[in-house]
Design an enzyme around this catalytic site. Structure first.
Site, mmCIF file in Angstrom:
data_model
loop_
_atom_site.group_PDB
_atom_site.id
_atom_site.type_symbol
_atom_site.label_atom_id
_atom_site.label_comp_id
_atom_site.label_asym_id
_atom_site.label_seq_id
_atom_site.Cartn_x
_atom_site.Cartn_y
_atom_site.Cartn_z
ATOM 1 N N ASP A 38 -11.968 8.169 5.122
ATOM 2 C CA ASP A 38 -11.801 7.781 6.520
ATOM 3 C C ASP A 38 -10.967 8.830 7.256
ATOM 4 O O ASP A 38 -10.216 9.592 6.645
ATOM 5 C CB ASP A 38 -11.041 6.453 6.629
ATOM 6 C CG ASP A 38 -11.831 5.262 6.118
ATOM 7 O OD1 ASP A 38 -12.992 5.430 5.711
ATOM 8 O OD2 ASP A 38 -11.262 4.159 6.122
ATOM 9 N N GLU A 75 -10.163 4.692 10.702
ATOM 10 C CA GLU A 75 -9.178 3.611 10.611
ATOM 11 C C GLU A 75 -8.063 3.945 11.589
ATOM 12 O O GLU A 75 -7.379 4.957 11.423
ATOM 13 C CB GLU A 75 -8.616 3.457 9.203
ATOM 14 C CG GLU A 75 -7.621 2.304 9.095
ATOM 15 C CD GLU A 75 -7.089 2.083 7.694
ATOM 16 O OE1 GLU A 75 -5.949 1.589 7.569
ATOM 17 O OE2 GLU A 75 -7.805 2.406 6.722
#
Length: 253
Positions: A38, A75
């Site tokens: 991420d 994220e």
């Protein structure tokens, strides 16, 4: 414009001059992005967002995050500075976006303020990474997290990780290795570095599952993840051994 710049622009559009700083953390600064990593960002704000700002930020992130958009998963966590400085546990986060919650967002959920024990780990990684995208260096904005709270935050997520063991095996094994490493060393390492540490401290019979998870992390996207029946059979014994080590370290504190 690259993905990180777009995210910074989205945050600035939602919060304007109330953004104190935007910081990279996680794989980006702890060891380098891997195929399935991420893009992890922490935003420190002067105030909570209102409902329209939340919807605006969420809508933008849904468009520029994840494989369905041919982009890395994002994220993004927003925290109001007054909620974490002075530091207290558990911290409250103002907004959380993650691809694992996409179905809930698309069904109408909008991220709201809530207690986020994981923020202790995110803040520690942000301070260690020291990578501002906007604003001052993180040490000027955030208080250090006491080791006892890093331990608490690490172990709080264990039940949820066990629930995800079958569906997200690679990530769960690497996260357990990171928890064990954090408790043993007081440092938050990258997932592959934590796996290296754990492998050096495991007996041979408990290494293959983690070795495979580490290789998947370094070399494969999630769509390429494969586990043989033989390796799958070793996952739970490996987890039981690592959790026993985690419990042993907790009992010594």
């Amino acid at each position: 414009m690259n993905q990180v710049q777009e995210i910074v622009g989205l945050v600035g559009g939602a919060l304007g001059q109330d953004v104190i700083g935007t910081y990279l953390h996680g794989s980006s600064v702890l060891g380098g992005l891997r195929p399935a990593s991420d893009v992890d960002l922490l935003v420190v704000s002067r105030r909570p967002m209102d409902e329209q700002e939340r919807r605006t930020l969420l809508g933008g992130l849904l468009r520029i995050s994840g494989p369905r958009n041919n982009l890395r998963p994002v994220e993004l966590t927003v925290v109001v500075q007054a909620e974490v400085r002075p530091w207290r546990y558990p911290p409250t986060g103002d907004f959380l976006y993650g691809e694992w919650l996409r179905a809930e967002y698309q069904a109408g959920k909008v991220p709201q303020p809530e207690p986020m024990p994981d923020l202790a780990l995110l803040i520690a990684m942000t301070l260690a990474g020291d990578h501002p995208l906007t604003g001052p260096r993180p040490a000027q904005v955030l208080d250090p997290v006491p080791e006892a709270d890093l331990v608490r935050a690490s172990v709080t997520g264990v039940p949820g990780l066990l629930d995800d063991l079958d569906s997200d095996t690679r990530n769960v094994l690497l996260t357990f290795a990171r928890i064990w490493t954090t408790l043993a060393t007081g440092q938050i390492k990258s997932k592959d570095a934590a796996a290296d540490w754990a492998l050096a401290h495991l007996p041979p019979e408990h290494r293959p599952a983690l070795e495979h998870a580490r290789q998947l992390y370094l070399n494969c996207s999630y769509s390429q993840e494969r586990w043989s029946d033989a390796l799958r059979a070793q996952v739970r014994p490996h987890v039981d051994r690592v959790l026993a080590e985690i419990d042993r370290l907790r009992a010594r504190r």
